[in-house]
Each structure stands twice: as structure tokens, then as C-alpha cells.
Motif scaffolding. Structure first.
Motif, PDB file in Angstrom:
ATOM      1  N   VAL A 126      51.230  51.651 -63.893  1.00 18.45           N
ATOM      2  CA  VAL A 126      50.960  51.571 -62.465  1.00 18.45           C
ATOM      3  C   VAL A 126      49.454  51.415 -62.268  1.00 18.45           C
ATOM      4  CG1 VAL A 126      51.245  52.694 -60.226  1.00 18.45           C
ATOM      5  CG2 VAL A 126      52.924  53.101 -62.042  1.00 18.45           C
ATOM      6  N   SER A 127      49.080  50.514 -61.352  1.00 14.36           N
ATOM      7  CA  SER A 127      47.663  50.336 -61.006  1.00 14.36           C
ATOM      8  C   SER A 127      47.550  50.044 -59.521  1.00 14.36           C
ATOM      9  CB  SER A 127      47.046  49.197 -61.826  1.00 14.36           C
ATOM     10  OG  SER A 127      47.616  47.948 -61.456  1.00 14.36           O
ATOM     11  N   GLU A 128      46.301  50.184 -59.025  1.00 16.63           N
ATOM     12  CA  GLU A 128      46.073  49.872 -57.606  1.00 16.63           C
ATOM     13  C   GLU A 128      45.953  48.376 -57.376  1.00 16.63           C
ATOM     14  OE1 GLU A 128      43.903  52.958 -54.877  1.00 16.63           O
ATOM     15  OE2 GLU A 128      42.700  52.659 -56.689  1.00 16.63           O
ATOM     16  N   ASP A 129      45.524  47.645 -58.423  1.00 16.03           N
ATOM     17  CA  ASP A 129      45.368  46.201 -58.312  1.00 16.03           C
ATOM     18  C   ASP A 129      46.276  45.532 -59.334  1.00 16.03           C
ATOM     19  OD1 ASP A 129      43.173  46.174 -56.340  1.00 16.03           O
ATOM     20  OD2 ASP A 129      42.054  47.145 -57.973  1.00 16.03           O
ATOM     21  N   ALA A 130      46.883  44.445 -58.936  1.00 14.42           N
ATOM     22  CA  ALA A 130      47.826  43.756 -59.818  1.00 14.42           C
ATOM     23  C   ALA A 130      47.155  43.301 -61.099  1.00 14.42           C
ATOM     24  CB  ALA A 130      48.446  42.570 -59.082  1.00 14.42           C
ATOM     25  N   ILE A 131      45.866  42.904 -60.996  1.00 15.04           N
ATOM     26  CA  ILE A 131      45.188  42.393 -62.186  1.00 15.04           C
ATOM     27  C   ILE A 131      44.995  43.477 -63.236  1.00 15.04           C
ATOM     28  CG2 ILE A 131      42.836  42.834 -61.335  1.00 15.04           C
ATOM     29  CD1 ILE A 131      42.056  40.133 -62.582  1.00 15.04           C
ATOM     30  N   ASN A 132      44.952  44.746 -62.790  1.00 14.34           N
ATOM     31  CA  ASN A 132      44.725  45.847 -63.738  1.00 14.34           C
ATOM     32  C   ASN A 132      45.971  46.242 -64.528  1.00 14.34           C
ATOM     33  OD1 ASN A 132      42.035  46.060 -63.145  1.00 14.34           O
ATOM     34  ND2 ASN A 132      42.322  47.663 -61.585  1.00 14.34           N
TER      35      ASN A 132
END
Length: 625
Positions: free
Chosen positions: A298-304
Motif C-alpha cells: 500500500v502507498s499514497e502514490d501509485a508510482i510508489n
């Protein structure tokens, strides 16, 4: 000690909400889920000290032996001075090393390192393990405590992102590692930070510490996974496969404001692989026949999502599929005696236990978690294997027959038999095996001696009962003496028993004493009441009258000694009170009419001397007119 990546999640001590360009002066841990460690310093392993830290890491002087104030070493041993002698903190390593510091006399920075490759605008957790090397008793109990400040700076070394003090770490009786941490957030455009450790105390006696396992990890929401049944794991039995379920991730929104997902699966819980296209909060598993583990990055930004330095992983949802155990192996049907019950038993493979039922399917649970069962009644019982992992049951239950054999029913007896006779002893139950205390093996035996006899009665199942027979001999009556006392006959026996007595063989009485019996010959009868014989003895009841009345009325007119003539030797003499001989006779019958020389004598007491078979009887009688 080798570097290893060990996933763990810390429960929050303090919730640190960090914002850009702010200083946070609280120690604490990530309150949510973490990613895999992105930096891990364990200081190596080996039996030799060193190597020294890289230049610029510390202002302290490296030594290859015991470190004095202002010195440090890297070692697997802490056995110097009066310090605790202990191992490093890293789990499961051999000869692991740690960073050993003897604090300088002045406070100040003693360790710094740069952590690179971070993601901007991302929350991270720093942690390290510290140990006060000085025991509580060191320095006479007055040792200087360890006190360390942790700081996280930006890569320009101009902005403090987070800071916190351990406070005084006092000496302990035994070595005790303690973990400390900071939570911080990187700034926009920032991909590296500087970790600093500052000694708040001063040198002297104490303030000696060891540091190990410095870790940096990404920090995000606490993220759980559950299925439709709100379970956080599933345990499935092999006979219920193939199995599928829908899984959903639930972030607590404590760190991330937005969420992007990448589901992963693993067959061992260690090596994880992305599931192509599985990027929603909910994931439907395929049909499964083997144990599989699931989690979500899980991340706050899709790229991460693709950068493990910038994302976190959820809790793991395990779907453990357990093979149904083999059915139990019977240790044999049982036929048991009711006085010696034994349990049924079965054998199962490892990691399985047994439940017992009264039916091959369904039925009542009789006993659980045991390979043995003690029935109370005869019947068929069923053993079902249950795996300890997953509580899976065998497809079939094992049937075991149990029969309780009743003991032969016997009753003890008290028996009697007549002297000189025999008696038949009976076991009392047919179609059995018999062993008598006499050694005989028949159902009945005959005995002629009184005593206690036993017989072991055994049925075809080998169940036995013991019968006891107490046999008493009834003696034949044996007369000892018969005596005449006046007009009384007294019978004395040589033995005892249930006897009755008679003077004529017709009328019997229980007493051996007969009163008011006229002198005469009698056939004395003594009989045993249980039918064990009658004996007869002829007896002359010799009576000396106590008075007579010679008045010619035909009743008691003479002094008559009935039967004296039957004795071989007899002699009778009658005297008056002055000793005058009035009448005598020898070896013949005797009677006296109360006269002397044909003259009637007056009423008075007269004396007699009677000799019979060398016995002499002297007494007196009364003549009444």
C-alpha cells in the motif's frame, strides 16, 4: 552476525503525526504497518573485533580491546571492566557484534550515518536497540546512567526532521536490551536523511552502552485484511477444497490520505510475488488446494507501489489447507470382564488426536482429544482422527467392538453334613470351567471333611467368580453319663449339638433332665434334630423313696427299692434313729412294710445304708401313718 531482513510490526507507544519543516521531540514507533527494512545495521559477526566504522561515522577513537572513556569498539564480547558479559541483540546469529561505546567526559555526538534512496513526502520509522553495560551494582550503585538523543536531519544537515531522548537508562541486575525509535517524514524533493546519536551524559564511572540493530522502515496506516466472514485467517481441510474467498484490505487512515494497492501472494510466507492486475481493495482468490498467503502493498502514490522503499505492506492473510488425517488404526476389539474394564485404543499419525462417537456419522461426541476411550456399556464405538492444525477430521471413522462379559453369578453357601457321611458341593452355575480348592475341575464334588472350600467359576470369555462354601460336620450324639438324683434323671453328653431327649422314644424334650421319674428301667433316646442319628441306652433309674405310708390303702404302702436286684452286688440295711437294725437284704430285691418282729413301727425318720457295686448310699426317709 550476518545482515538479515526481518519483518516485524511495532505496536504504537506514541502516535507521532509529523509535518514538513517541524521538529518532533518524542520517541515512538510507527502506529501502523511498516514496509520491509530499507536500512539494517547489525555491525557484522565474528570472533575478532572490528572493523572500525567508516570515516566520519563517529568522533570517538576505535580500539581493538577494552574501550576507555571516549573510545569505542565493534565486538561480539562485552566482557570488560565490571560490565555485563552478554551477547549482541540480533536474533539467531552466531558471534554477532555490536557497537560498544565508553562515553567521553563531555557530552556530544558520537555516531552519524546517512540513509539514502528514500522517497519524498513519505513517513519512515527509525529504531535501535540499546543496552546499559554497567550493572546496577556498578560504581557502588552510583554509576552514571546512559542517556542518548536521536536526531533525524535532512540531507543538507540544516533541518531537524525528528528528535527524541531516551531519558536516563539505569543499570540493571541482568543485561537488558531496550528498543527506541523515531517516526519522521521526508520533505518534498528529499530522498536521504542523516541519523545522529548524541551522548547527553558525561564520562566517568558509568555511561557505557552497546548499540545494535539500527533499522529504517517505511511507515504507513495500520492495514488489516479480512474475508467475508470477518476472519483474519482461514484454516481449510483438504476435503473442503478447492477453496476460494474474497479478501479486503482495511487501512486505518492514520498516515496515508490516499491509498493504492498491489496484492501479493506467497507459498511459504517469505517470498512474495505481485499478482498481475490485483490493484483493488478487494481481491477474489483463485480456487486453492494448497496453503497460500496473501498481503497487499500500500502507498499514497501509485508510482510508489513499485518502490519498496516507499510503500508498506498489510497484515498477512493466511489460508492454510490441511490434509485430512488418515483414519485411526484400531488396536483391537475388546471383550472385557465387568470387574476388570479396559479402554479401547487406537493409533494415529503425528499431529493428530482422536474424538470418539457412538455412530459412524454424526452421533454424540463421547470423548475428545484422546486415543483411548472407556465405554460403560457393550456396543460399537467409532474413533475419528482430528488434525491439531486446522482441526480437520478423517474421512472415515474407525469402528471398534466392545463387549463387557458378565461374571458368573455365584452365591456363597453354609452347608452341614452328618458325621460319617459325605456331602455334595455344587458350583451352582452350569456350562463353565471350574477349579476347586481341592484341585478337582468338575461342576460338583463330594467331601467328607468339614472346612472351607472354594471354586473358581470361569466363563468362556475368561471371566471368573469365586464361590466359597463353608461346610460344618454335625456330630452324632454320644451319651457320656446318665445319673439318677432322687427321682430325677440327668443325661450328660460327650458332645454338643441340636439334641432332643426321650425316656420312651416317643415323647421328646429339649432338656436332658427328667423330673419326678419313677424308678424303673428306661430306654434313654437321644436324637439329633437335623436327622444325624438317634442313640438308645437302657438305663435303670434307681430311686430311694423319701417316704412311704403303710396304711394298707394300696398306695405307697411299702419302702420299695425297684431294680436293686439287677445289680451283681447289692446290700441294704434299715436302722431306726438309735442305730437299731430293723431289716437287711443282700443281692436280692428289697421291700419293707414298716414292721419289726411283726410289730408296726411308729411314724418317724429311719435311716438306710445301701451298697451297690462298691458304692455306698446313706440317707433317711420318713414313715408316715
Amino acid at each position: 552476525m550476518k545482515l538479515s531482513i526481518i519483518k516485524f510490526r511495532f505496536i504504537s507507544i506514541f502516535l507521532c503525526a509529523l509535518f514538513c519543516n517541524s521538529i518532533n521531540a518524542q520517541l515512538g514507533f510507527c502506529s501502523g504497518n511498516s514496509g520491509d527494512p530499507i536500512f539494517l545495521e547489525t555491525f557484522g559477526s565474528g570472533t575478532t573485533n572490528g572493523p572500525a566504522l567508516a570515516a566520519g561515522t563517529t568522533s570517538y577513537n576505535y580500539v581493538n580491546d577494552s574501550p576507555d572513556d571516549g573510545n569505542y569498539t565493534i565486538s561480539s564480547s562485552t566482557n570488560w571492566f565490571d560490565w555485563h558479559a552478554t551477547q549482541d541483540h540480533t536474533p539467531n546469529d552466531t558471534n554477532g557484534k555490536c557497537f560498544i561505546v565508553n562515553a567521553d567526559f563531555t557530552s556530544g555526538e558520537f555516531f552519524r550515518t546517512t540513509i539514502s534512496g528514500l522517497c519524498e513526502n513519505t513517513t519512515y520509522e527509525f529504531s535501535a536497540w540499546l543496552l546499559n553495560l554497567l550493572p546496577a551494582s556498578g560504581c557502588s550503585g552510583n554509576g552514571i546512567p546512559v542517556n542518548v538523543k536521536f536526531q533525524i536531519w535532512d540531507d543538507t544537515d540544516t533541518t531537524v526532521l525528528a528528535t527524541g531522548d531516551t531519558g536516563d537508562i539505569q543499570g540493571t541486575t541482568s543485561p537488558r536490551w531496550e528498543q527506541y525509535g523515531l517516526v519522521f517524514s521526508t520533505l518534498p524533493g528529499q530522498t536521504s536523511v542523516v541519523l545522529k546519536m548524541i551522548n547527553n551524559g558525561t564520562g566517568g564511572c558509568g555511561n557505557d552502552l552497546a548499540i545494535d540493530d539500527i533499522v529504517f522502515k517505511s511507515c504507513g496506516d495500520y492495514i488489516s485484511i479480512s474475508n467475508q466472514a470477518n476472519e483474519h485467517s482461514a484454516s481449510i481441510c483438504g476435503n473442503d477444497t478447492p477453496y476460494t474467498t474474497s479478501l479486503t484490505v482495511y487501512p486505518d487512515n492514520s498516515i496515508f490520505s490516499t491509498h493504492f494497492y498491489q496484492w501479493q501472494q506467497s507459498i511459504d510466507g517469505n517470498i512474495w510475488n505481485d499478482i498481475p492486475g490485483a490493484n483493488n481493495a478487494t481481491y477474489q482468490t483463485p480456487l486453492l488446494t494448497t496453503t497460500t498467503y496473501y498481503r497487499a502493498k500500500v502507498s499514497e502514490d501509485a508510482i510508489n507501489l513499485a518502490n519498496d522503499l516507499c510503500n508498506v505492506v498489510s497484515d498477512v492473510f493466511s489460508i492454510e489447507i490441511t490434509t485430512n488425517p488418515n483414519f485411526p488404526i484400531s488396536n483391537g476389539d475388546l471383550v472385557v470382564c465387568e470387574d476388570d474394564l479396559m479402554p479401547l485404543s487406537v493409533t494415529v499419525t503425528n499431529n493428530a488426536t482422536v474424538n470418539w462417537y457412538d455412530s459412524p456419522n454424526g452421533g454424540n461426541l463421547l470423548a475428545s482429544n484422546t486415543t483411548t476411550y472407556q465405554p460403560e456399556n457393550s456396543g460399537v464405538y467409532f474413533a475419528e482422527a482430528v488434525s491439531q492444525n486446522g482441526n480437520c477430521t478423517s474421512v472415515l471413522r474407525t469402528a471398534l467392538n466392545y463387549r463387557i462379559s458378565n461374571l458368573p453369578v455365584v452365591f456363597d453357601e453354609d452347608l452341614e453334613f452328618c458325621e460319617g457321611d459325605t456331602i455334595t458341593l455344587q458350583a451352582g452355575v452350569s456350562n463353565m470351567n471350574y477349579v476347586w480348592s481341592t484341585g478337582e475341575t468338575s461342576e460338583t464334588i463330594r467331601v467328607s471333611q468339614e472346612g472351607e472350600y472354594t471354586v473358581i467359576v470361569t466363563n468362556t470369555d475368561g471371566c471368573s467368580s469365586v464361590k466359597t462354601l463353608r461346610v460344618t460336620q454335625i456330630d452324632i450324639p454320644v451319651i457320656d453319663t446318665i445319673e439318677s438324683v432322687g427321682n430325677t434323671i440327668n443325661i450328660t453328653m460327650q458332645n454338643t449339638g441340636d439334641f432332643e431327649y426321650s425316656l420312651d422314644g416317643y415323647y421328646y424334650q429339649s432338656s436332658p433332665v427328667f423330673y419326678n421319674v419313677s424308678g424303673n428301667y428306661y430306654n434313654i433316646h437321644v436324637r439329633e434334630l437335623n436327622g444325624c442319628g438317634v442313640i438308645t441306652k437302657k438305663y435303670l433309674h434307681f430311686v430311694v423313696p423319701s417316704f412311704f405310708t403303710p396304711n394298707n390303702d394300696g398306695i405307697n404302702d411299702t419302702f420299695l427299692l425297684i431294680g436293686i436286684e439287677t445289680y451283681e452286688l447289692s446290700e441294704v440295711s434299715i436302722f431306726d434313729r438309735y442305730g437299731k437294725l430293723l431289716k437287711s437284704a443282700k443281692n436280692e430285691s428289697f421291700s419293707w412294710n414298716g414292721t419289726f418282729n411283726n410289730i408296726e413301727l411308729p411314724s418317724d425318720d429311719y435311716w438306710y445304708v445301701i451298697k451297690i457295686d462298691n458304692q455306698e448310699f446313706i440317707g433317711h426317709f420318713t414313715l408316715k401313718r
